[in-house]
Design a protein around this motif. Sequence first.
Motif, PDB file in Angstrom:
ATOM      1  N   HIS A  85     123.372  37.166 -28.099  1.00 52.20           N
ATOM      2  CA  HIS A  85     123.393  36.798 -26.680  1.00 52.20           C
ATOM      3  C   HIS A  85     124.621  35.910 -26.484  1.00 52.20           C
ATOM      4  N   PRO A  86     125.234  35.888 -25.290  1.00 53.58           N
ATOM      5  CA  PRO A  86     126.403  35.028 -25.074  1.00 53.58           C
ATOM      6  C   PRO A  86     126.177  33.559 -25.449  1.00 53.58           C
ATOM      7  N   VAL A  87     124.971  33.047 -25.269  1.00 53.21           N
ATOM      8  CA  VAL A  87     124.705  31.652 -25.648  1.00 53.21           C
ATOM      9  C   VAL A  87     124.694  31.525 -27.171  1.00 53.21           C
ATOM     10  N   VAL A 111     119.618  29.177 -22.170  1.00 58.54           N
ATOM     11  CA  VAL A 111     119.590  30.450 -21.436  1.00 58.54           C
ATOM     12  C   VAL A 111     118.842  30.275 -20.115  1.00 58.54           C
ATOM     13  N   ASP A 112     117.711  29.594 -20.157  1.00 56.58           N
ATOM     14  CA  ASP A 112     116.958  29.355 -18.929  1.00 56.58           C
ATOM     15  C   ASP A 112     117.765  28.497 -17.957  1.00 56.58           C
ATOM     16  N   LEU A 113     118.425  27.480 -18.459  1.00 58.17           N
ATOM     17  CA  LEU A 113     119.256  26.618 -17.616  1.00 58.17           C
ATOM     18  C   LEU A 113     120.372  27.423 -16.954  1.00 58.17           C
ATOM     19  N   ILE A 114     121.045  28.265 -17.710  1.00 57.97           N
ATOM     20  CA  ILE A 114     122.122  29.092 -17.154  1.00 57.97           C
ATOM     21  C   ILE A 114     121.560  30.097 -16.155  1.00 57.97           C
ATOM     22  N   ASN A 115     120.402  30.669 -16.458  1.00 56.34           N
ATOM     23  CA  ASN A 115     119.787  31.610 -15.508  1.00 56.34           C
ATOM     24  C   ASN A 115     119.433  30.941 -14.190  1.00 56.34           C
ATOM     25  N   ARG A 116     119.031  29.678 -14.239  1.00 55.38           N
ATOM     26  CA  ARG A 116     118.639  28.960 -13.015  1.00 55.38           C
ATOM     27  C   ARG A 116     119.825  28.370 -12.273  1.00 55.38           C
ATOM     28  N   THR A 125     124.913  17.976 -16.126  1.00 63.05           N
ATOM     29  CA  THR A 125     123.744  18.817 -15.867  1.00 63.05           C
ATOM     30  C   THR A 125     123.234  19.476 -17.146  1.00 63.05           C
ATOM     31  N   VAL A 126     124.139  19.788 -18.063  1.00 69.62           N
ATOM     32  CA  VAL A 126     123.705  20.364 -19.343  1.00 69.62           C
ATOM     33  C   VAL A 126     122.932  19.317 -20.137  1.00 69.62           C
ATOM     34  N   ARG A 127     123.471  18.115 -20.209  1.00 68.38           N
ATOM     35  CA  ARG A 127     122.768  17.056 -20.954  1.00 68.38           C
ATOM     36  C   ARG A 127     121.398  16.784 -20.338  1.00 68.38           C
ATOM     37  N   ALA A 128     121.313  16.766 -19.021  1.00 68.44           N
ATOM     38  CA  ALA A 128     120.017  16.563 -18.360  1.00 68.44           C
ATOM     39  C   ALA A 128     119.092  17.748 -18.628  1.00 68.44           C
ATOM     40  N   GLY A 129     119.640  18.960 -18.628  1.00 67.11           N
ATOM     41  CA  GLY A 129     118.836  20.152 -18.878  1.00 67.11           C
ATOM     42  C   GLY A 129     118.309  20.239 -20.292  1.00 67.11           C
ATOM     43  N   LEU A 130     118.995  19.594 -21.224  1.00 66.82           N
ATOM     44  CA  LEU A 130     118.559  19.595 -22.625  1.00 66.82           C
ATOM     45  C   LEU A 130     117.597  18.458 -22.948  1.00 66.82           C
ATOM     46  N   ILE A 147     127.304  25.477 -24.525  1.00 67.30           N
ATOM     47  CA  ILE A 147     126.572  25.902 -23.329  1.00 67.30           C
ATOM     48  C   ILE A 147     127.511  26.043 -22.147  1.00 67.30           C
ATOM     49  N   LEU A 148     128.439  25.114 -21.999  1.00 68.33           N
ATOM     50  CA  LEU A 148     129.419  25.220 -20.909  1.00 68.33           C
ATOM     51  C   LEU A 148     130.290  26.466 -21.075  1.00 68.33           C
ATOM     52  N   ALA A 149     130.676  26.783 -22.300  1.00 70.56           N
ATOM     53  CA  ALA A 149     131.475  27.985 -22.555  1.00 70.56           C
ATOM     54  C   ALA A 149     130.671  29.247 -22.235  1.00 70.56           C
ATOM     55  N   ALA A 150     129.421  29.284 -22.647  1.00 66.31           N
ATOM     56  CA  ALA A 150     128.564  30.438 -22.353  1.00 66.31           C
ATOM     57  C   ALA A 150     128.343  30.573 -20.860  1.00 66.31           C
ATOM     58  N   ASP A 151     128.148  29.461 -20.176  1.00 60.93           N
ATOM     59  CA  ASP A 151     127.965  29.489 -18.726  1.00 60.93           C
ATOM     60  C   ASP A 151     129.197  30.088 -18.051  1.00 60.93           C
ATOM     61  N   ALA A 152     130.365  29.661 -18.463  1.00 62.41           N
ATOM     62  CA  ALA A 152     131.608  30.181 -17.878  1.00 62.41           C
ATOM     63  C   ALA A 152     131.737  31.681 -18.148  1.00 62.41           C
ATOM     64  N   GLU A 153     131.445  32.097 -19.385  1.00 63.41           N
ATOM     65  CA  GLU A 153     131.537  33.525 -19.725  1.00 63.41           C
ATOM     66  C   GLU A 153     130.534  34.347 -18.924  1.00 63.41           C
ATOM     67  N   MET A 154     129.308  33.855 -18.829  1.00 57.19           N
ATOM     68  CA  MET A 154     128.276  34.598 -18.111  1.00 57.19           C
ATOM     69  C   MET A 154     128.553  34.634 -16.614  1.00 57.19           C
ATOM     70  N   ALA A 155     129.136  33.560 -16.053  1.00 58.26           N
ATOM     71  CA  ALA A 155     129.504  33.548 -14.634  1.00 58.26           C
ATOM     72  C   ALA A 155     130.597  34.561 -14.378  1.00 58.26           C
ATOM     73  N   THR A 156     131.556  34.676 -15.276  1.00 59.44           N
ATOM     74  CA  THR A 156     132.611  35.684 -15.145  1.00 59.44           C
ATOM     75  C   THR A 156     132.016  37.081 -15.189  1.00 59.44           C
ATOM     76  N   GLY A 157     131.070  37.292 -16.078  1.00 62.66           N
ATOM     77  CA  GLY A 157     130.388  38.589 -16.168  1.00 62.66           C
ATOM     78  C   GLY A 157     129.607  38.923 -14.903  1.00 62.66           C
ATOM     79  N   ARG A 158     128.968  37.904 -14.311  1.00 60.82           N
ATOM     80  CA  ARG A 158     128.219  38.131 -13.065  1.00 60.82           C
ATOM     81  C   ARG A 158     129.173  38.490 -11.938  1.00 60.82           C
ATOM     82  N   GLN A 159     130.314  37.805 -11.864  1.00 58.67           N
ATOM     83  CA  GLN A 159     131.296  38.084 -10.816  1.00 58.67           C
ATOM     84  C   GLN A 159     131.864  39.491 -10.967  1.00 58.67           C
TER      85      GLN A 159
END
Length: 162
Positions: A85-87, A111-116, A125-130, A147-159
Amino acid sequence: MTKVTLTVNGRAMSGECEDRTLLVHFIREKLGLTGTHVGCDTTQCGACVVHMDGHSVKSCSILAVQASGSTITTIEGLAGQGELHPVQAAFKEHHGLQCGFCTPGMVMTAVDLINREGGTLTEETVRAGLEGNICRCTGYHNIVKAILAADAEMATGRQAAE
């Protein structure tokens, strides 16, 4: 003994257990999926996080009979066969683990944090989410970076998909 039926990682699974059996123990002992770790059994460490009906939960805080009928995703079912998985890939690339004990719970929480909240994550926000996931080895810096890198990659994929 009570029969518990779940959809786990896309497959229908069932087994019998005592009413007091925690979901984490059912997953590990009855279903043989040992990627979900038992850390504290008191919801303090987050090593046992799985997704139940699409949201992260600490599986040591839920009885297996309470989860019956739910859809569960464990770390083993997060990605396709032979893929990461990207994460998971970001944790590997950014050295977001050391001993690895907390990693399955961290990944499932991430994964749940990135999905939400994906695409809007910051270090804060990542530190709070963890919060609620304990790592005794890393100091969290590389976990947050991953997590920030995965979020950026997954956001690019969504776009790109839009």
